[in-house]
Design a protein around this motif. Sequence first.
Motif, PDB file in Angstrom:
ATOM      1  N   TYR A   1       0.828  -1.205   0.000  1.00 37.94           N
ATOM      2  CA  TYR A   1       0.000   0.000   0.000  1.00 37.94           C
ATOM      3  C   TYR A   1       0.866   1.261   0.000  1.00 37.94           C
TER       4      TYR A   1
ATOM      5  N   ARG B   1       0.919   4.134  -2.897  1.00 39.50           N
ATOM      6  CA  ARG B   1       0.466   5.490  -2.560  1.00 39.50           C
ATOM      7  C   ARG B   1       1.611   6.495  -2.614  1.00 39.50           C
TER       8      ARG B   1
ATOM      9  N   LYS C   1      -6.107   0.426  -2.635  1.00 38.84           N
ATOM     10  CA  LYS C   1      -6.176   1.395  -1.536  1.00 38.84           C
ATOM     11  C   LYS C   1      -5.132   2.493  -1.724  1.00 38.84           C
TER      12      LYS C   1
ATOM     13  N   ARG D   1      -6.346   4.841  -4.417  1.00 36.63           N
ATOM     14  CA  ARG D   1      -7.411   5.705  -3.893  1.00 36.63           C
ATOM     15  C   ARG D   1      -6.854   6.806  -3.005  1.00 36.63           C
ATOM     16  N   ASP D   2      -5.972   6.431  -2.078  1.00 38.14           N
ATOM     17  CA  ASP D   2      -5.482   7.404  -1.112  1.00 38.14           C
ATOM     18  C   ASP D   2      -4.486   8.396  -1.710  1.00 38.14           C
TER      19      ASP D   2
END
Length: 317
Positions: free
Chosen positions: A236, A240, A287, A290-291
């Motif tokens: 993740y 990100r 995720k 998205r973040d």
Amino acid sequence: MSKPVVVAVVVTYNRRELLETTLAGIAAGTQVPDAVVVVDNASTDGTADFLRSYAGPVPTDVVTLNTNVGGAGGFVVGMERAVLDHGAHHVWIMDDDTEPQPGALREALEVSEGYARQTGETPAFIASRVVWTDGRDHPMNRMRPRIGAAESARVAATRVGATQIRSASFVSVLVHAEEIRRHGLPIADYFIWNDDLEFTARVSRRGVALTTDASVANHHTKVFGDAGADPGPRFYYEVRNKLWVYTRSNALAPWEKILFTGASLRNWTRTIASSSNRKVLVAGFLKGLRDSYRPPRSNEKVLEGIYALRDVTGPQK
């Protein structure tokens, strides 16, 4: 000229034995720093007790945080303290699984000073060669070469036994403190991974960055591999944070963002395809994607109630 002040910064979290190795490596150097700042990220394994009783040969400033703010937040605190409280001219950065070899600091300083004598420009940072426990170059710490470096700069680097690079990992990197004052600190909200990419690329975008094989550090990771070696839920942060670098930072030129984004997409696809835990990685990818649409929070916001961060930018006192 007066001798430059060098301050080492070590960030640690629940790796007491490795931290002892790191501090022993620093102390055993043919040249040692003037001080060491150790940032303890709220460890729960006895690290705090060890640091309270630690009495090494180098003056040590221990900062114990009440919350784990990751390597990124720890380096923000440690680098701020090195510059503002210890008057560092150079800040020597490393994680708690780094073991600098005896000549690591001396050789990095000699390259920095030699390049400055030749060109009149002090490099933004000097990165050590990073090897695994068996002496092989560590794939996690590959450095991006500088594409399109001027011939004069390449020749000057070669003369001092160095190579031009674009970025490095926080495993024995000697940063010129004026670059911290000019460009600011790393970004704490990255938590782990790619905070070093963003920071080193930011300070070297218009500056000189070098690596030298004469300065060596061991990186004591559990396995020999890069960030794609079974990252698990941490994938993740890989996704990100790299997307933050490519979309939210001025560390890279536009053409570099295109080039690096393509390389990351290829690597992420390969990592997921070769994983035995694809469901976790796919969830982490989605995720992270998205973040990445929200920008990272300010360092002051991340450290609110944890550490009273001060402004490092501006002229040296």
